[in-house]
Design a protein around this motif. Structure first.
Motif, short mmCIF file in Angstrom:
data_model
loop_
_atom_site.label_atom_id
_atom_site.label_comp_id
_atom_site.label_asym_id
_atom_site.label_seq_id
_atom_site.Cartn_x
_atom_site.Cartn_y
_atom_site.Cartn_z
N THR A 56 0.93 -1.33 -0.09
CA THR A 56 0.11 -0.02 -0.03
C THR A 56 0.83 1.45 -0.09
N SER A 57 1.38 1.73 -1.13
CA SER A 57 2.11 2.78 -1.40
C SER A 57 1.56 4.14 -1.81
N GLU A 58 0.18 3.87 -1.83
CA GLU A 58 -0.71 5.18 -2.07
C GLU A 58 -1.44 5.49 -0.95
N GLY A 59 -2.07 6.65 -0.96
CA GLY A 59 -3.11 7.16 -0.10
C GLY A 59 -2.97 8.46 0.22
N ARG A 60 -3.19 9.03 1.53
CA ARG A 60 -3.50 10.48 1.85
C ARG A 60 -3.29 10.52 3.25
#
Length: 277
Positions: A56-60
């Motif tokens: 999970t290398s993306e997100g906010r």
């Protein structure tokens, strides 16, 4: 009971599942929409467990400030497509709501359970990677900033005064931290091992410079220390040139702001947040 296209669409709108999965669930549940929704959720939870090992290398980053606290929540996903989805963003705000209302200071099972609502819908591995709460004392000014990429942010708390000028300075410091990404607050926070490593690197560079060969050792030592000091000034927040006045360091602007409001100011918190770190 016959399953109609309208039934399938209604279930899809309720769950976000695919059309074929909705139709299959309705068929298995003899057209009972509530039972079909439950079935889809159960399947979704199983799928979430299977996806748990995916990166999970993306997100906010999500931040919020109240009268005496600043809250930080980091949500991760597999793709930026999901991270930029309105429902993902709305979930981040819900997680902030939960954190504020319950007074949580770390990731809890309640955070994880709430996140499951969107994780099952998007079929991606997601996580609440971080929950932090920073106190803002009565005689202090706090501020936060989240960059437009939503992956970089900063929190600053300045002790000594909560005057408007100090609040503005704290906000500007957040912008500074996000832009210049300092590694340490002050020089005294830098590990001795890191300083020694940098000295070795600079020494090796000097040894390869023919112009250095004829210089006296005391001059070489001074040049070496100068290189180390320059490097530390580049990576230490208080020694960096201020983002809105490159003629003065952050610490100089701190003192200047304190003089303007008649107070002795100091940094209680000056922290950089980067997604995944």
């Amino acid at each position: 009971m016959a399953v109609t296209a309208a039934d399938v669409k209604a279930l899809r709108d309720r769950t976000g599942a695919g059309m074929m999965e909705c139709k299959k669930a309705l068929t298995e549940c003899n057209g009972d929409a509530d039972a079909a929704e439950k079935l889809l959720k159960e399947k979704g939870l199983a799928a979430v467990a299977k996806r748990a090992e995916r990166a999970t290398s993306e997100g906010r980053l999500f931040m919020r400030q109240t009268a005496d606290k600043i809250y930080v929540v980091e949500m991760t996903s597999e793709t930026d497509f999901v991270a930029n989805n309105a429902e993902f963003v709305a979930m981040g705000e819900k997680l902030l709501d939960l954190t504020v209302s319950k007074g949580y200071t770390e990731v809890t099972q309640e955070h994880k359970d709430l996140l499951t609502e969107v994780a099952t819908k998007f079929r991606e591995n997601m996580s609440v990677a971080k929950v932090e709460v920073i106190d803002v004392p009565a005689n202090a000014a706090g501020a936060y900033y989240v960059h437009s990429d939503n992956k970089t942010g900063a929190v600053v708390v300045v002790n000594g005064s909560n005057a408007d000028d100090v609040k503005t300075f704290a906000k500007d410091c957040c912008l500074h931290i996000a832009a210049f990404t300092p590694s340490y607050l002050t020089k005294k926070d830098v590990p001795e091992s890191y300083i020694n490593e940098q000295k070795e690197i600079f020494q090796a560079q000097m040894d390869q410079d023919e112009k250095m060969a004829s210089k006296p050792q005391n001059v070489k030592d001074g040049i070496l220390q100068g290189k180390v000091n320059k490097h530390l000034a580049e990576i230490c927040f208080e020694d960096q040139m201020f983002v809105k006045d490159d003629k003065k360091s952050v610490s100089a602007k701190l003192a200047e702001t304190g003089k303007a409001v008649g107070a002795t100011l100091s940094f209680a918190t000056a922290k950089l947040y980067v997604l995944g770190k």
